[in-house]
Motif scaffolding. Structure first.
Motif, short mmCIF file in Angstrom:
data_model
loop_
_atom_site.label_atom_id
_atom_site.label_comp_id
_atom_site.label_asym_id
_atom_site.label_seq_id
_atom_site.Cartn_x
_atom_site.Cartn_y
_atom_site.Cartn_z
N SER A 403 0.84 -1.20 0.00
CA SER A 403 0.00 0.00 0.00
C SER A 403 0.87 1.25 0.00
O SER A 403 2.03 1.22 0.41
CB SER A 403 -0.91 0.01 1.22
N PRO A 404 0.35 2.38 -0.45
CA PRO A 404 1.11 3.63 -0.41
C PRO A 404 1.46 3.99 1.04
O PRO A 404 0.64 3.84 1.94
CB PRO A 404 0.14 4.65 -1.01
N ARG A 405 2.67 4.45 1.24
CA ARG A 405 3.10 4.89 2.56
C ARG A 405 3.03 6.41 2.64
O ARG A 405 3.27 7.10 1.64
CB ARG A 405 4.53 4.43 2.85
N VAL A 406 2.73 6.91 3.81
CA VAL A 406 2.72 8.36 4.03
C VAL A 406 3.43 8.64 5.35
O VAL A 406 3.16 7.99 6.36
CB VAL A 406 1.29 8.93 4.06
N SER A 407 4.35 9.58 5.31
CA SER A 407 5.04 10.03 6.52
C SER A 407 4.56 11.43 6.87
O SER A 407 4.25 12.23 5.98
CB SER A 407 6.56 10.06 6.31
N LEU A 408 4.49 11.71 8.16
CA LEU A 408 4.15 13.04 8.66
C LEU A 408 5.44 13.71 9.11
O LEU A 408 6.13 13.20 10.00
CB LEU A 408 3.16 12.94 9.82
N LEU A 409 5.78 14.85 8.49
CA LEU A 409 6.97 15.60 8.87
C LEU A 409 6.59 16.70 9.85
O LEU A 409 5.72 17.52 9.57
CB LEU A 409 7.64 16.22 7.65
N LEU A 410 7.25 16.72 10.99
CA LEU A 410 7.08 17.78 11.98
C LEU A 410 8.30 18.69 11.89
O LEU A 410 9.44 18.23 12.02
CB LEU A 410 6.97 17.20 13.39
N SER A 411 8.07 19.99 11.62
CA SER A 411 9.17 20.93 11.40
C SER A 411 9.04 22.11 12.36
O SER A 411 8.08 22.87 12.28
CB SER A 411 9.15 21.45 9.96
N GLY A 412 9.99 22.25 13.27
CA GLY A 412 9.98 23.35 14.22
C GLY A 412 10.35 24.67 13.55
O GLY A 412 11.27 24.72 12.74
N ARG A 413 9.64 25.73 13.90
CA ARG A 413 9.92 27.03 13.30
C ARG A 413 11.17 27.67 13.87
O ARG A 413 11.97 28.27 13.15
CB ARG A 413 8.73 27.97 13.49
N LEU A 455 3.13 20.94 10.06
CA LEU A 455 2.88 19.55 9.69
C LEU A 455 2.80 19.42 8.18
O LEU A 455 2.09 20.16 7.51
CB LEU A 455 1.58 19.05 10.32
N SER A 456 3.53 18.43 7.63
CA SER A 456 3.51 18.15 6.19
C SER A 456 3.46 16.65 6.00
O SER A 456 3.86 15.87 6.88
CB SER A 456 4.75 18.71 5.49
N THR A 457 2.98 16.21 4.84
CA THR A 457 2.96 14.79 4.50
C THR A 457 3.82 14.54 3.27
O THR A 457 3.90 15.37 2.36
CB THR A 457 1.53 14.29 4.24
N VAL A 458 4.45 13.35 3.26
CA VAL A 458 5.22 12.89 2.11
C VAL A 458 4.69 11.52 1.72
O VAL A 458 4.60 10.62 2.56
CB VAL A 458 6.73 12.80 2.42
N ALA A 459 4.30 11.36 0.45
CA ALA A 459 3.76 10.10 -0.04
C ALA A 459 4.87 9.26 -0.67
O ALA A 459 5.74 9.78 -1.36
CB ALA A 459 2.66 10.35 -1.06
N VAL A 461 5.58 5.39 -2.74
CA VAL A 461 5.03 4.21 -3.42
C VAL A 461 6.17 3.48 -4.13
O VAL A 461 6.88 4.09 -4.94
CB VAL A 461 3.95 4.60 -4.45
N ARG A 462 6.36 2.22 -3.80
CA ARG A 462 7.33 1.37 -4.48
C ARG A 462 8.72 2.01 -4.61
O ARG A 462 9.33 2.03 -5.67
CB ARG A 462 6.82 0.98 -5.88
N GLY A 463 9.22 2.54 -3.51
CA GLY A 463 10.55 3.13 -3.51
C GLY A 463 10.63 4.52 -4.09
O GLY A 463 11.72 5.10 -4.19
N LEU A 464 9.50 5.08 -4.50
CA LEU A 464 9.44 6.45 -5.02
C LEU A 464 8.77 7.33 -3.97
O LEU A 464 7.93 6.86 -3.20
CB LEU A 464 8.66 6.50 -6.33
N SER A 465 9.11 8.60 -3.95
CA SER A 465 8.50 9.51 -2.98
C SER A 465 8.44 10.90 -3.57
O SER A 465 9.16 11.23 -4.52
CB SER A 465 9.28 9.51 -1.66
N GLY A 466 7.56 11.72 -3.00
CA GLY A 466 7.32 13.05 -3.54
C GLY A 466 7.75 14.16 -2.60
O GLY A 466 8.41 13.94 -1.58
N ALA A 467 7.34 15.36 -2.94
CA ALA A 467 7.67 16.54 -2.15
C ALA A 467 6.74 16.67 -0.95
O ALA A 467 5.59 16.20 -0.99
CB ALA A 467 7.58 17.79 -3.02
N PRO A 468 7.19 17.31 0.13
CA PRO A 468 6.31 17.53 1.28
C PRO A 468 5.15 18.44 0.92
O PRO A 468 5.29 19.38 0.15
CB PRO A 468 7.23 18.20 2.31
N VAL A 469 3.98 18.14 1.50
CA VAL A 469 2.76 18.92 1.28
C VAL A 469 2.20 19.32 2.64
O VAL A 469 2.03 18.46 3.52
CB VAL A 469 1.71 18.09 0.50
#
Length: 503
Positions: A403-413, A455-459, A461-469
């Motif tokens: 299944s597609p994986r999604v990570s949640l990025l937490l970024s302190g200001r 908070l941002s998400t990164v998707a 799939v199969r060893g590929l990943s995209g930009a944070p949203v």
């Protein structure tokens, strides 16, 4: 009359800056600060800029004009202005920008109050010019070196004494990032760096004639050589070697990986791609410990750096080409308190549902999603412990294989701290979006104490990943919701989700 004891010397290099120059000078001379001088260096202009400077100088004793043959780059005229400066502080400004009437007084007051050697003014882009998110999100006050390194342009207030003591000058040869070399050295020398302005103080313009230096073609060897100089300044000037290495990795993610964004990379020819990869491979091998790459919080940054280290241009092509197909929208759906932490449910769907998307590839059937979610709920009481979270994640991955994986990025200001939290796929909602659950333990949240966290998400799939949203949060909801002890979830002015963590 001429200012005999200026508090600030404003230095402006000028080359063919009409008609922008007129408004620039007007904004500087309208400052509410009483004691300042303006040193303008005309670097061989041929468009009437020199005549405009002389016209202003005839009516304004605070304005000093230096005419010189064209040097070909801004470093030399900035240095000539710095050599003539008499102020306690020097402020570098570009000849097509403007400043707020209280900019100099606000910056000098803050520098004196905080004992700061460098003051970064809050900037705003005009005429379509973009600025770093730092200028929109960072609160006024002291700023650490890691966050300050996100802005290496020269439009800052510097205490002149440390510059003179160290003999700090801009490189005068035609090199990219000559301002970044100067600014990084000033940062490292500074006792304190502050960020000034609750509202914008400096307005940076995009010229409609396309003659901003930043818009001209970039030579890879020249550019990477300058990055190496900046990296060495950090490694030599920061006492803690591990911190210095982290700063160099951070520099690479901003100044190196920018060339691996789809809008740049996909336009390059094969030979130019190979040149960038070879130069960046050597940079990483020489200056960045491999463990920093392996621990990178953003999975896309990590994959790109790993492919660069492998010299895999075709692998970079595949990864970067997939970013558009992994573009998505995400939004907070629910918040649940749990033992020693909180659980966020985030919905994820393709940015454009009308076109195909990799996010929809490999989604397990509904019964497997229900099984994975039921398993997660059963293990939720144990997720206050690290072992419990790890067991839940492994079992959930086994049930939802592929299944597609999604990570949640937490970024302190304030802190520049970034942490990635893996998600557990739960189900599809009524609108067809995939729902993911993210467990945020209290001890993780407290690493951001006294900070605001985006908070941002990164998707993936199969060893590929995209930009944070950025994750959206309905701004019509309550202004802030307490989700844990000392932690509030709130919507920013743009409708994005952020956390406020108490000290």
């Amino acid at each position: 009359m001429t200012v005999s004891d200026p508090l600030v010397s404003v230095v402006i290099p000028v080359y063919n800056s009409m008609p922008y120059l007129t408004e620039t000078l007007q904004s500087v001379l309208a400052q509410d600060l009483e004691r300042f001088e303006v040193i303008v260096v005309d670097d061989g202009s041929t468009d009437g800029s020199g005549e405009e400077l002389d016209r202003f100088a005839e009516a304004e004793d605070r304005l000093v004009v230096i005419h010189q043959p064209n040097s070909g780059w801004p470093g030399a005229p900035r240095n000539r202005g710095l050599e003539r400066a008499r102020g306690e502080f020097v402020f570098f400004m570009d000849s097509d920008d403007t400043i707020a009437p209280h900019a100099l007084s606000a910056m000098t007051a803050m520098a004196r109050e905080r004992g700061a050697d460098v003051v970064i003014p809050r900037m705003k882009g005009v005429a379509g010019r973009g600025v770093q998110s730092l200028f929109e999100r960072y609160p006024q006050g002291e700023i650490g070196l890691a966050r300050a390194m996100e802005t290496l342009s020269p439009q800052k207030l510097f205490r002149r004494e440390p510059l003179e003591r160290d003999g700090l000058r801009f490189p005068e040869e035609k090199v990219r990032l000559e301002d970044g070399i100067f600014v990084t050295r000033a940062y490292v020398l500074a006792r304190t760096i502050v960020f000034c302005g609750r509202e914008p103080l400096y307005f940076i313009a995009l010229r409609d004639d396309g003659r901003n230096i930043s818009s001209s073609s970039i030579d890879p060897e020249n550019y990477v050589a300058s990055c190496r100089r900046i990296a060495q300044i950090l490694l030599d000037g920061v006492e803690d070697p591990e911190r210095g290495a982290r700063l160099v990795w951070q520099l690479f993610t901003r100044k190196g990986l920018r060339f691996y964004a789809p809008k740049r990379w996909l336009r390059m020819g094969v030979e130019r791609k190979r040149r960038w990869v070879a130069l960046h491979r050597a940079f990483l091998e020489d200056l960045v410990p491999v463990e920093l790459v392996e621990r990178a919080s953003n999975p896309t940054d990590r994959r790109k750096a790993e492919l660069i280290l492998a010299g895999d241009v075709s692998g970079l092509d595949r990864l970067i080409s997939a970013e558009e197909d992994l573009d998505h929208r995400s939004g907070v759906g629910a918040v649940a308190r749990m033992a020693n932490g909180v659980e966020l449910t985030v919905s994820v769907q393709p940015q454009d549902p009308r076109r195909g998307s990799l996010i929809d590839d490999g989604v397990p059937p509904a019964w497997r999603l229900r099984a994975a979610d039921r398993l997660h709920r059963l293990l939720r009481p144990a997720m206050g412990a690290h072992l419990g979270r790890g067991l839940s994640r492994r079992l959930a991955d086994a049930v939802s294989t592929g299944s597609p994986r999604v990570s949640l990025l937490l970024s302190g200001r304030r802190s520049a701290r970034r942490i990635a939290v893996p998600g557990r796929i739960a189900a599809r909602d009524a609108a067809g979006a995939l729902r993911y659950r993210f467990v945020l333990p209290d001890d993780l949240l407290q690493r951001f104490h006294g900070d605001r966290v985006d908070l941002s998400t990164v998707a993936e799939v199969r060893g590929l990943s995209g930009a944070p949203v950025r994750v959206a949060l309905d701004p019509s909801a309550a202004s802030a919701v307490a989700i844990s002890e000392g932690v509030e979830l709130y919507a920013t002015g743009r409708g994005n989700a952020s956390l406020r963590v108490a000290r």
